[in-house]
Design an enzyme around this catalytic site. Structure first.
Site, short mmCIF file in Angstrom:
data_model
loop_
_atom_site.label_atom_id
_atom_site.label_comp_id
_atom_site.label_asym_id
_atom_site.label_seq_id
_atom_site.Cartn_x
_atom_site.Cartn_y
_atom_site.Cartn_z
N HIS A 161 -4.17 -11.09 -5.23
CA HIS A 161 -4.55 -12.39 -5.77
C HIS A 161 -5.86 -12.35 -6.55
O HIS A 161 -6.16 -13.26 -7.30
CB HIS A 161 -4.63 -13.43 -4.66
CG HIS A 161 -3.28 -13.80 -4.12
ND1 HIS A 161 -2.30 -14.37 -4.90
CD2 HIS A 161 -2.74 -13.65 -2.89
CE1 HIS A 161 -1.22 -14.57 -4.16
NE2 HIS A 161 -1.47 -14.14 -2.94
N THR A 202 0.83 -1.21 0.00
CA THR A 202 0.00 0.00 0.00
C THR A 202 0.86 1.26 0.00
O THR A 202 0.58 2.21 -0.73
CB THR A 202 -0.92 0.01 1.23
OG1 THR A 202 -1.68 -1.21 1.22
CG2 THR A 202 -1.87 1.18 1.21
#
Length: 576
Positions: free
Chosen positions: A86, A25
């Site tokens: 993912h 992030t």
């Protein structure tokens, strides 16, 4: 529709993967804030689930490296998917490929490879996705000084002890990567990017290494992806998420990876029972700040790939996350696509292999992803749609390691029945988790089978009758013994050094308690019926477990067996 976009090169779609707290992030936030800080319109856009960084912004960030080749760069920028990494592999584009064209694998230089890093490496290998390693948190190295955004310039200014520590950690991570089958090196030392994975040291806090990271991403895109990034004109994408709120009602967030979408377009959503969605509205965040704080959106009439966008339309509530969609322009095309989809579903589905697990997925892309992920595993059946009673019946007759039902993003009405019949049910909507659970279950099954095999394995022993420890001479004879080698089990037949069977161990006792077995160096008392101590056997005599020829051949294959003792017994029994 979208004729002007046909043949254009779109942005590569980039996803960021890695272990929790390794700086994913922070890295993306630095990229956004760097470009936004320039306060120039059109250089970065916060799409639904994606951040689009224009090539002009990238040229500014990495100007020193890219200025000499800027006229040769064909891609218009990079589209970073902001969804969990993912998901870029859970939702599949057509023909089984991942949404992501490129990936950044984030590894904390101070922590190295962790469980989620390992999962990410498996996923990247499985889907053959080109990737670069962002070696983050270099600013946390003791004594590290940040004087330039360019890593190579900054590294030259570090003290010798800091450089030594950096190289120690870098080489450790390179070694860990090689254990997973990846050759890697720091980006500046790579001659052939097809053979080695580039490592770019960087920091999402100071921004050091970001110019180098963008340079490698642009280089990889130019060299390996340009021919795969041409827009075909026909809108195609993947549904990331379904949402419902008071203002917008039912809506869906999608990634458009090819062609163009316009208000009024009709979409064919590829599910077991296809759904048609009529686009009533296309929405994008009004600004970078708004998407995070005020959740304001602006209406647009049209959007071209690659992009994230929110769609409002008829039948949106009937679709599923992870499903592929494409624009249909006429009834004739609709009929044609439905026939093609049915034909493709049949061609991709697997039916009635003699052995294997059963796979179920909500749509064709998901099924292809499952089949790809479970490559090397025997598959009895792979179908689109929820499991059926026939699936349960079919799995009852397969071998234990294949008694598995995998459900990807589908409801399973037979969960309890399957469990009651000893069928392992693995279900969920994160594809790599399904495979991970399957691998763990298989490992546990192997471990249990190995334990059972060891329990059933014939035990052999060499024992000595202890002098002065004859408790009863006969009916039955009870005598103290020591196990010199192997394991003595209750019920074992005993032979002497001439190979003659002299009796059977009826019972074993130790410290007044009856036990089933006595291991090497253990002492205890055994009872042997139909022998008399002083006649058939004597104090201090050595005895052995009896084994048949078949048992000898089988025991030869067990690593746990005392091979020296086995050969000694073989010689006594004169087995060839």
């Amino acid at each position: 529709m979208g004729e002007q976009s046909i043949g254009k090169i779109r942005q590569p779609i980039v996803t960021v993967l890695g272990h929790v707290d390794h700086g994913k992030t922070t890295l993306l936030d630095f990229v956004r804030n760097t470009v936004v800080a320039k306060k120039e319109a059109g250089r970065i856009t916060q799409d639904i689930g994606a951040t689009d960084v224009n090539i002009s912004a990238i040229l500014d960030i990495a100007s020193e490296y890219l200025k000499n080749i800027k006229d040769k760069i064909k891609i218009p920028g990079l589209l970073f998917i902001d969804t969990p990494g993912h998901l870029a592999f859970t939702a599949m584009r057509e023909k089984g490929g991942a949404i992501a064209d490129l990936a950044i694998l984030v590894i904390d230089i101070n922590e190295g490879i962790k469980p989620q890093t390992e999962e990410s490496l498996k996923i990247l290998r499985k889907f053959k996705t080109p990737f670069v390693i962002a070696l983050t948190k270099i600013d946390k190295l003791p004594g590290w000084r940040n004087m330039d955004k360019d890593f190579l310039i900054n590294f030259r200014e570090q003290s010798e002890h800091v450089k030594r520590e950096f190289y120690e950690k870098l080489y450790r991570i390179e070694g860990e990567l090689s254990n997973y089958g990846f050759n890697s090196a720091i980006f500046s030392e790579i001659k052939d990017f097809t053979k080695e994975v580039a490592i770019v040291p960087c920091s999402g806090i100071t921004g050091e290494g970001i110019p180098n990271l963008f340079t490698v991403l642009i280089g990889l895109s130019q060299k390996f992806l340009v021919d795969k990034l041409k827009i075909s004109g026909k809108g195609k994408g993947v549904i990331l998420e379904l949402k419902k709120d008071e203002k917008l009602g039912n809506n869906m967030d999608v990634i458009l990876y090819d062609g163009t979408l316009e208000v009024g377009d009709e979409l064919l959503v590829e599910l077991a029972e296809p759904v048609f969605v009529k686009i009533r509205g296309l929405l994008k965040p009004s600004s970078l700040q708004d998407i995070r704080v005020e959740k304001k959106f602006v209406n647009i009439d049209k959007i071209s790939a690659a992009a994230g966008v929110k769609i409002i339309g008829k039948n949106v509530e009937k679709v599923l996350a992870g499903a592929n969609f494409q624009v249909v322009n006429s009834e004739a095309e609709k009929d044609k696509l439905l026939k093609e989809l049915k034909k493709e579903q049949i061609s991709k589905e697997i039916e009635e292999q003699t052995e294997g697990i059963i796979l179920r997925a909500s749509n064709l892309g998901g099924l292809e992803a499952l089949i790809n992920l479970f490559e090397g595993v025997k598959i009895k059946r792979a179908k689109i749609g929820p499991p059926t009673k026939e699936d349960i019946i079919a799995l009852e007759s397969v071998s234990p390691e294949n008694k598995v039902l995998i459900c990807f993003n589908v409801e399973n009405p037979f969960r309890d029945i399957a469990n009651s019949k000893g069928i392992k049910v693995i279900e969920g909507n994160i594809i790599y988790k399904l495979f991970e659970e399957f691998e763990e279950w298989r490992e546990e099954l192997k471990r249990r089978e190995e334990e059972e095999r060891k329990q059933k394995m014939k035990k052999i022993a060499k024992i000595k009758l202890l002098k002065g420890f004859v408790f009863r001479q006969s009916n039955p004879a009870i005598v103290g013994i020591e196990v010199l080698a192997g394991i003595l089990e209750e019920g074992a037949k005993l032979i002497n050094k001439e190979g003659k069977i002299i009796g059977k161990v009826e019972q074993i006792q130790r410290e007044g308690k009856t036990i089933k077995r006595l291991e090497k160096d253990g002492r205890g008392a055994i009872s042997i019926p139909k022998v008399t101590i002083g006649r058939q056997i004597k104090e201090e005599e050595i005895l052995y477990s009896y084994i048949s020829r078949e048992e000898y051949r089988e025991l030869k294959n067990y690593e746990e067996v005392d091979k020296e003792l086995l050969e000694e017994i073989k010689e006594i029994l004169n087995y060839l």
